[in-house]
Each structure stands twice: as structure tokens, then as C-alpha cells.
Design a protein around this motif. Structure first.
Motif, short mmCIF file in Angstrom:
data_model
loop_
_atom_site.label_atom_id
_atom_site.label_comp_id
_atom_site.label_asym_id
_atom_site.label_seq_id
_atom_site.Cartn_x
_atom_site.Cartn_y
_atom_site.Cartn_z
N GLN A 1 -26.17 10.66 50.25
CA GLN A 1 -25.90 10.63 51.68
C GLN A 1 -26.84 9.66 52.40
O GLN A 1 -26.41 8.88 53.26
CB GLN A 1 -26.03 12.04 52.28
N MET A 2 -28.11 9.67 52.01
CA MET A 2 -29.07 8.74 52.62
C MET A 2 -28.70 7.30 52.28
O MET A 2 -28.78 6.41 53.13
CB MET A 2 -30.49 9.04 52.14
N HIS A 3 -28.28 7.08 51.04
CA HIS A 3 -27.86 5.74 50.62
C HIS A 3 -26.65 5.27 51.44
O HIS A 3 -26.60 4.12 51.88
CB HIS A 3 -27.55 5.74 49.12
N PHE A 4 -25.68 6.16 51.63
CA PHE A 4 -24.50 5.83 52.41
C PHE A 4 -24.88 5.50 53.86
O PHE A 4 -24.37 4.54 54.45
CB PHE A 4 -23.51 6.99 52.38
N ILE A 5 -25.78 6.28 54.43
CA ILE A 5 -26.22 6.03 55.81
C ILE A 5 -26.88 4.66 55.92
O ILE A 5 -26.62 3.89 56.85
CB ILE A 5 -27.18 7.15 56.28
N LYS A 6 -27.71 4.34 54.94
CA LYS A 6 -28.38 3.03 54.95
C LYS A 6 -27.38 1.88 54.82
O LYS A 6 -27.52 0.85 55.46
CB LYS A 6 -29.43 2.96 53.85
N GLN A 7 -26.35 2.08 53.99
CA GLN A 7 -25.32 1.04 53.83
C GLN A 7 -24.56 0.83 55.14
O GLN A 7 -24.30 -0.31 55.54
CB GLN A 7 -24.33 1.43 52.74
N VAL A 8 -24.20 1.92 55.81
CA VAL A 8 -23.47 1.82 57.07
C VAL A 8 -24.34 1.14 58.13
O VAL A 8 -23.87 0.26 58.87
CB VAL A 8 -23.01 3.22 57.55
N GLU A 9 -25.61 1.51 58.20
CA GLU A 9 -26.51 0.88 59.16
C GLU A 9 -26.66 -0.61 58.88
O GLU A 9 -26.71 -1.42 59.81
CB GLU A 9 -27.88 1.56 59.12
N LEU A 10 -26.72 -0.97 57.61
CA LEU A 10 -26.84 -2.38 57.24
C LEU A 10 -25.60 -3.17 57.67
O LEU A 10 -25.71 -4.28 58.21
CB LEU A 10 -27.05 -2.52 55.73
N GLU A 11 -24.42 -2.61 57.47
CA GLU A 11 -23.19 -3.28 57.88
C GLU A 11 -23.12 -3.43 59.41
O GLU A 11 -22.71 -4.47 59.91
CB GLU A 11 -21.96 -2.51 57.38
N GLN A 12 -23.54 -2.41 60.12
CA GLN A 12 -23.56 -2.50 61.58
C GLN A 12 -24.56 -3.56 62.03
O GLN A 12 -24.29 -4.33 62.96
CB GLN A 12 -23.91 -1.15 62.20
N TRP A 13 -25.69 -3.63 61.37
CA TRP A 13 -26.70 -4.62 61.71
C TRP A 13 -26.17 -6.04 61.46
O TRP A 13 -26.39 -6.95 62.25
CB TRP A 13 -27.95 -4.35 60.87
N LYS A 14 -25.42 -6.22 60.36
CA LYS A 14 -24.85 -7.53 60.06
C LYS A 14 -23.86 -7.97 61.13
O LYS A 14 -23.83 -9.14 61.53
CB LYS A 14 -24.17 -7.52 58.69
N LYS A 15 -23.04 -7.04 61.61
CA LYS A 15 -22.08 -7.36 62.67
C LYS A 15 -22.80 -7.79 63.95
O LYS A 15 -22.43 -8.76 64.60
CB LYS A 15 -21.19 -6.16 62.99
N THR B 1 -25.87 -9.00 64.24
CA THR B 1 -26.56 -10.27 64.10
C THR B 1 -25.60 -11.44 64.14
O THR B 1 -25.95 -12.50 64.64
CB THR B 1 -27.39 -10.32 62.80
N GLN B 2 -24.38 -11.27 63.64
CA GLN B 2 -23.40 -12.35 63.71
C GLN B 2 -23.04 -12.66 65.16
O GLN B 2 -22.95 -13.82 65.56
CB GLN B 2 -22.14 -11.99 62.91
N LYS B 3 -22.86 -11.61 65.97
CA LYS B 3 -22.57 -11.82 67.38
C LYS B 3 -23.74 -12.50 68.08
O LYS B 3 -23.56 -13.41 68.88
CB LYS B 3 -22.26 -10.49 68.07
N LEU B 4 -24.95 -12.04 67.77
CA LEU B 4 -26.13 -12.63 68.38
C LEU B 4 -26.30 -14.08 67.96
O LEU B 4 -26.68 -14.93 68.77
CB LEU B 4 -27.39 -11.83 68.02
N ARG B 5 -26.01 -14.38 66.71
CA ARG B 5 -26.13 -15.75 66.23
C ARG B 5 -25.16 -16.66 66.98
O ARG B 5 -25.52 -17.77 67.40
CB ARG B 5 -25.86 -15.80 64.73
N THR B 6 -23.95 -16.18 67.19
CA THR B 6 -22.96 -16.96 67.93
C THR B 6 -23.42 -17.20 69.36
O THR B 6 -23.35 -18.32 69.87
CB THR B 6 -21.60 -16.24 67.92
N ARG B 7 -23.91 -16.15 69.99
CA ARG B 7 -24.41 -16.29 71.36
C ARG B 7 -25.59 -17.26 71.42
O ARG B 7 -25.71 -18.06 72.35
CB ARG B 7 -24.83 -14.94 71.92
N ASN B 8 -26.48 -17.17 70.43
CA ASN B 8 -27.64 -18.06 70.41
C ASN B 8 -27.21 -19.51 70.23
O ASN B 8 -27.78 -20.42 70.85
CB ASN B 8 -28.60 -17.65 69.30
N VAL B 9 -26.22 -19.76 69.40
CA VAL B 9 -25.73 -21.13 69.20
C VAL B 9 -25.11 -21.66 70.49
O VAL B 9 -25.39 -22.79 70.91
CB VAL B 9 -24.72 -21.19 68.03
#
Length: 97
Positions: A28-42, A44-52
């Protein structure tokens, strides 16, 4: 302004949990970390686009100011040359003028 704390949900799949207070298995902890990582990636992609976009806008503004400065300096030189030429061709004043 809206309250930042989430409301309690009756649905068991939407219930918020605190991993530090509840006993969770390693899976369960592993699954939570995976979901948090995917949310973080989304995010950061939006932030990267805004920064560009912001960087390109600031760069365009700087280049515009830089180009305008060169344009104005070149106009000043032309005006100075015209003033010097006018001074050379000026006829001295006499009593009749």
C-alpha cells in the motif's frame, strides 16, 4: 475564501488517509508513492511549459528593448550628421539678414 481542508467522504475509495497514523502494508505504501510520483510528474510538466512560455515572453521583451535601443541610437547619429552638415552650410549673418 474556500477552506483548504477536504471534506470527509462517505465513499471508502475516496477517503483520505494519513500514512503516519494508520497501519499500511508495504504494498500500500509503495502504491501511494507511485501515485504521488505520477501526480508530481504531471505537475512538473505543466510548470515546465509555463516556465518556457514565460522565458520566451521575457526574452522577446528584452530583445525588443535591445532592438529599439539600437534603432534609436542609429537615428541619433543620423540627426547629429544632419546638424553638422547644417552648421557647415550655414551662411554667416550680416546686417542685411
Amino acid at each position: 475564501m474556500a477552506d483548504k481542508t477536504p471534506k470527509q467522504s462517505d465513499a471508502p475509495f475516496a477517503a483520505r488517509i494519513d500514512p503516519t497514523k494508520e497501519n499500511l502494508s508495504k504494498e500500500q505504501m509503495h502504491f501511494i508513492k507511485q501515485v504521488e510520483l505520477e501526480q508530481w510528474k504531471k505537475k512538473t510538466q505543466k510548470l515546465r511549459t509555463r516556465n518556457v512560455v514565460t522565458g520566451v515572453a521575457i526574452g522577446a521583451l528584452v530583445m525588443g528593448i535591445y532592438g529599439y535601443t539600437f534603432y534609436s541610437v542609429s537615428q541619433d547619429r543620423v540627426m547629429e550628421e544632419l546638424d553638422e552638415e547644417a552648421k557647415r552650410t550655414r551662411v554667416p549673418k550680416t546686417g542685411a539678414n
